[in-house]
Design a protein around this motif. Structure first.
Motif, PDB file in Angstrom:
ATOM      1  N   SER A   1       8.704  -4.622  16.335  1.00 30.50           N
ATOM      2  CA  SER A   1       7.813  -5.765  16.515  1.00 30.50           C
ATOM      3  C   SER A   1       6.755  -5.675  15.426  1.00 30.50           C
ATOM      4  O   SER A   1       6.155  -4.611  15.219  1.00 30.50           O
ATOM      5  CB  SER A   1       7.150  -5.738  17.893  1.00 30.50           C
ATOM      6  OG  SER A   1       6.314  -6.870  18.064  1.00 30.50           O
ATOM      7  N   TYR A   2       6.551  -6.774  14.704  1.00 32.74           N
ATOM      8  CA  TYR A   2       5.579  -6.760  13.619  1.00 32.74           C
ATOM      9  C   TYR A   2       4.177  -6.748  14.208  1.00 32.74           C
ATOM     10  O   TYR A   2       3.678  -7.773  14.678  1.00 32.74           O
ATOM     11  CB  TYR A   2       5.764  -7.987  12.719  1.00 32.74           C
ATOM     12  CG  TYR A   2       4.933  -7.912  11.457  1.00 32.74           C
ATOM     13  CD1 TYR A   2       5.456  -7.363  10.293  1.00 32.74           C
ATOM     14  CD2 TYR A   2       3.616  -8.361  11.446  1.00 32.74           C
ATOM     15  CE1 TYR A   2       4.690  -7.279   9.135  1.00 32.74           C
ATOM     16  CE2 TYR A   2       2.845  -8.280  10.299  1.00 32.74           C
ATOM     17  CZ  TYR A   2       3.385  -7.745   9.150  1.00 32.74           C
ATOM     18  OH  TYR A   2       2.615  -7.645   8.010  1.00 32.74           O
ATOM     19  N   GLN A   3       3.556  -5.570  14.203  1.00 29.46           N
ATOM     20  CA  GLN A   3       2.247  -5.383  14.812  1.00 29.46           C
ATOM     21  C   GLN A   3       1.356  -4.562  13.886  1.00 29.46           C
ATOM     22  O   GLN A   3       1.731  -3.470  13.448  1.00 29.46           O
ATOM     23  CB  GLN A   3       2.371  -4.663  16.162  1.00 29.46           C
ATOM     24  CG  GLN A   3       3.254  -5.363  17.176  1.00 29.46           C
ATOM     25  CD  GLN A   3       2.623  -6.641  17.718  1.00 29.46           C
ATOM     26  OE1 GLN A   3       1.405  -6.822  17.665  1.00 29.46           O
ATOM     27  NE2 GLN A   3       3.444  -7.536  18.243  1.00 29.46           N
ATOM     28  N   ALA A   4       0.166  -5.076  13.603  1.00 28.03           N
ATOM     29  CA  ALA A   4      -0.760  -4.395  12.688  1.00 28.03           C
ATOM     30  C   ALA A   4      -1.187  -3.021  13.186  1.00 28.03           C
ATOM     31  O   ALA A   4      -1.516  -2.142  12.389  1.00 28.03           O
ATOM     32  CB  ALA A   4      -2.000  -5.261  12.469  1.00 28.03           C
ATOM     33  N   VAL A   5      -1.141  -2.813  14.495  1.00 31.15           N
ATOM     34  CA  VAL A   5      -1.589  -1.542  15.066  1.00 31.15           C
ATOM     35  C   VAL A   5      -0.810  -0.360  14.496  1.00 31.15           C
ATOM     36  O   VAL A   5      -1.339   0.756  14.383  1.00 31.15           O
ATOM     37  CB  VAL A   5      -1.505  -1.572  16.612  1.00 31.15           C
ATOM     38  CG1 VAL A   5      -0.049  -1.610  17.084  1.00 31.15           C
ATOM     39  CG2 VAL A   5      -2.243  -0.385  17.216  1.00 31.15           C
ATOM     40  N   ASN A   6       0.446  -0.570  14.108  1.00 36.85           N
ATOM     41  CA  ASN A   6       1.237   0.514  13.523  1.00 36.85           C
ATOM     42  C   ASN A   6       0.567   1.094  12.284  1.00 36.85           C
ATOM     43  O   ASN A   6       0.488   2.315  12.114  1.00 36.85           O
ATOM     44  CB  ASN A   6       2.633  -0.006  13.150  1.00 36.85           C
ATOM     45  CG  ASN A   6       3.506  -0.266  14.351  1.00 36.85           C
ATOM     46  OD1 ASN A   6       4.065   0.643  14.956  1.00 36.85           O
ATOM     47  ND2 ASN A   6       3.637  -1.533  14.724  1.00 36.85           N
ATOM     48  N   TYR A   7       0.075   0.222  11.431  1.00 36.05           N
ATOM     49  CA  TYR A   7      -0.527   0.689  10.185  1.00 36.05           C
ATOM     50  C   TYR A   7      -1.991   1.071  10.351  1.00 36.05           C
ATOM     51  O   TYR A   7      -2.514   1.884   9.579  1.00 36.05           O
ATOM     52  CB  TYR A   7      -0.314  -0.361   9.079  1.00 36.05           C
ATOM     53  CG  TYR A   7       1.065  -0.200   8.483  1.00 36.05           C
ATOM     54  CD1 TYR A   7       1.248   0.460   7.280  1.00 36.05           C
ATOM     55  CD2 TYR A   7       2.195  -0.647   9.166  1.00 36.05           C
ATOM     56  CE1 TYR A   7       2.510   0.651   6.742  1.00 36.05           C
ATOM     57  CE2 TYR A   7       3.464  -0.461   8.644  1.00 36.05           C
ATOM     58  CZ  TYR A   7       3.624   0.192   7.438  1.00 36.05           C
ATOM     59  OH  TYR A   7       4.877   0.393   6.915  1.00 36.05           O
TER      60      TYR A   7
ATOM     61  N   MET B   1       7.618  -0.077  11.857  1.00 38.14           N
ATOM     62  CA  MET B   1       7.158  -0.938  12.953  1.00 38.14           C
ATOM     63  C   MET B   1       8.142  -0.953  14.124  1.00 38.14           C
ATOM     64  O   MET B   1       8.376  -1.986  14.743  1.00 38.14           O
ATOM     65  CB  MET B   1       6.884  -2.361  12.473  1.00 38.14           C
ATOM     66  CG  MET B   1       5.712  -2.451  11.526  1.00 38.14           C
ATOM     67  SD  MET B   1       4.895  -4.043  11.618  1.00 38.14           S
ATOM     68  CE  MET B   1       3.611  -3.847  10.377  1.00 38.14           C
ATOM     69  N   THR B   2       8.691   0.201  14.416  1.00 36.76           N
ATOM     70  CA  THR B   2       9.591   0.330  15.566  1.00 36.76           C
ATOM     71  C   THR B   2       8.980   1.235  16.637  1.00 36.76           C
ATOM     72  O   THR B   2       9.691   1.892  17.389  1.00 36.76           O
ATOM     73  CB  THR B   2      10.959   0.893  15.131  1.00 36.76           C
ATOM     74  OG1 THR B   2      10.775   2.140  14.447  1.00 36.76           O
ATOM     75  CG2 THR B   2      11.690  -0.074  14.217  1.00 36.76           C
ATOM     76  N   SER B   3       7.648   1.258  16.695  1.00 36.24           N
ATOM     77  CA  SER B   3       6.961   2.104  17.678  1.00 36.24           C
ATOM     78  C   SER B   3       6.973   1.505  19.072  1.00 36.24           C
ATOM     79  O   SER B   3       6.780   2.206  20.063  1.00 36.24           O
ATOM     80  CB  SER B   3       5.504   2.327  17.251  1.00 36.24           C
ATOM     81  OG  SER B   3       4.775   1.107  17.358  1.00 36.24           O
ATOM     82  N   GLY B   4       7.149   0.184  19.154  1.00 33.31           N
ATOM     83  CA  GLY B   4       7.079  -0.495  20.448  1.00 33.31           C
ATOM     84  C   GLY B   4       5.652  -0.714  20.918  1.00 33.31           C
ATOM     85  O   GLY B   4       5.415  -1.015  22.083  1.00 33.31           O
ATOM     86  N   LEU B   5       4.665  -0.586  19.986  1.00 32.01           N
ATOM     87  CA  LEU B   5       3.258  -0.759  20.342  1.00 32.01           C
ATOM     88  C   LEU B   5       2.718  -2.109  19.875  1.00 32.01           C
ATOM     89  O   LEU B   5       3.199  -2.687  18.903  1.00 32.01           O
ATOM     90  CB  LEU B   5       2.407   0.346  19.720  1.00 32.01           C
ATOM     91  CG  LEU B   5       2.650   1.781  20.188  1.00 32.01           C
ATOM     92  CD1 LEU B   5       1.772   2.739  19.390  1.00 32.01           C
ATOM     93  CD2 LEU B   5       2.389   1.931  21.688  1.00 32.01           C
TER      94      LEU B   5
END
Length: 380
Positions: free
Chosen positions: A204-210, A164-168
């Motif tokens: 940033s903890y973001q569901a979009v990563n997964y 979760m370090t994509s920045g998205l």
């Protein structure tokens, strides 16, 4: 005379038939009984080891002081759900509390299925690991290979998505559902940049990563995410992972509740369907513990340590938070709250899968307290 002869002939035929049947039964029946007695292996009820897979779907009443104390704390907290507690590689408690379905008075137990929300991200990371081990992906593969229109996709790696370090981030949710792949396409189209990928501000903890990882898996294998999930976790390892489509029809499902049994959450197919790869499956407490046990012991793959490797200064990787002496996973969906805390070797664990959740109410502090009392390991 002819009548007597025909009667005698009939009698002889029946005698012959009976004789042949007796021979057949005498020859094959004992063999059939012997074969079935070999197949039926009784469960050792005194074997509470986590290696006794049958015990992971069995109610285990608290006997020792630790288990009884945990049981009392769960009762006093009015816990609703199923609890599984493992101590020194032994199941010391697996028990349901409250109703799985208040309307029919069906209680929670070891076989009850619960939605696991964000804990599912760990399963998605495991599926990615399988493709990396097969040589079809690498931790350094760029997102642009699959979703070139996503901002910064030429800089974002598979490793960045896992940690979760994509920045998205994704601010807009779909209002309809067509398919898993279309759902991910929507996420890709509505991804926005909230930081630079990699170490530091990218986390940033973001569901979009997964969700994007689920899309990568589907594009890479030309299979649906559900097919990949079922093949590994159900066909190969019999974990009983249940997609929402089947969960809502299951006689073992736990209905999610708000503040009381008078307030069940309505089924919202859209809300769960759009969580592809990030939070739309259910499992039992025993099945979930088995998943972590297999991961820790490298049964799914040999590169677990790389999948679970955090970026410098961070704690999250592969669907779970990694601390010095323990791991923690947590999730929230309307009416459901899973909490998992286990030591790095998996010998001690507290798994609370609850079918009650509402704002400003959580059973996570209770799970942390029980774990610390059992292991003497302080939990944040």
């Amino acid at each position: 005379m002819q009548r007597k002869q025909s009667r005698n002939m009939k009698r002889r035929k029946w005698v012959l038939v009976i004789f042949l049947l007796s021979l057949l039964l005498g020859t094959f029946w004992p063999l059939a009984l012997k074969e079935s007695s070999v197949k039926l292996k009784p469960i050792k009820n005194d074997d509470f080891s986590v290696n006794n897979v049958a015990m992971l779907s069995t109610n285990v009443v608290p006997k020792g002081a630790l288990a009884k104390d945990a049981d009392n704390q769960l009762k006093q907290a009015h816990y609703v759900g199923t609890a599984l507690i493992v101590h020194k590689n032994k199941i010391i408690l697996q028990k349901g509390y409250g109703y799985a379905d208040a309307k029919t008075k069906r209680v929670n137990d070891a076989k009850t299925l619960f939605q696991i929300a964000s804990v599912q991200k760990g399963l998605t990371a495991t599926l990615v690991m399988k493709e990396i081990e097969a040589g079809k992906l690498s931790f350094d593969t760029k997102l642009s290979q699959f979703y070139p229109n996503v901002a910064n996709s030429d800089k974002i790696t598979i490793s960045d998505l896992i940690t979760m370090t994509s920045g998205l981030s994704q601010k807009i949710e779909p209002t309809s559902f067509v398919s898993e792949l279309d759902n991910i396409e929507f996420s890709a189209e509505h991804s926005v940049v909230v930081g630079e990928p990699g170490i530091g501000y990218g986390w940033s903890y973001q569901a979009v990563n997964y969700r994007l990882l689920a899309g990568v898996l589907m594009k890479l294998t030309h299979q649906s995410y559900t097919s990949l999930l079922n093949k590994l976790f159900n066909d190969d390892y019999k974990l009983g992972v249940t997609t929402y489509k089947h969960f809502i029809k299951s006689s073992h499902r736990a209905i999610g509740y708000d503040t009381s049994y008078d307030k069940p959450y309505e089924n919202n197919l859209l809300e769960y369907n759009r969580e592809t790869g990030t939070g739309n499956v259910a499992i039992t407490t025993g099945g979930l513990y088995r998943y972590y046990y297999l991961m820790i012991n490298k049964k799914f793959g040999k590169i677990v340590n790389q999948v679970w490797k955090t970026k410098p200064g961070e704690e999250y990787a592969g669907g779970i938070y990694h601390m010095n002496h323990y791991m923690l996973a947590h999730g929230i969906l309307p009416g459901y709250e899973p909490t998992i805390i286990l030591t790095n070797n998996g010998d001690d664990a507290v798994i609370l899968l609850s079918n009650q959740h509402y704002r400003k109410h959580s059973f996570q502090p209770l799970a942390k307290k029980i774990f610390t009392q059992m292991t003497a390991i302080p939990v944040k």
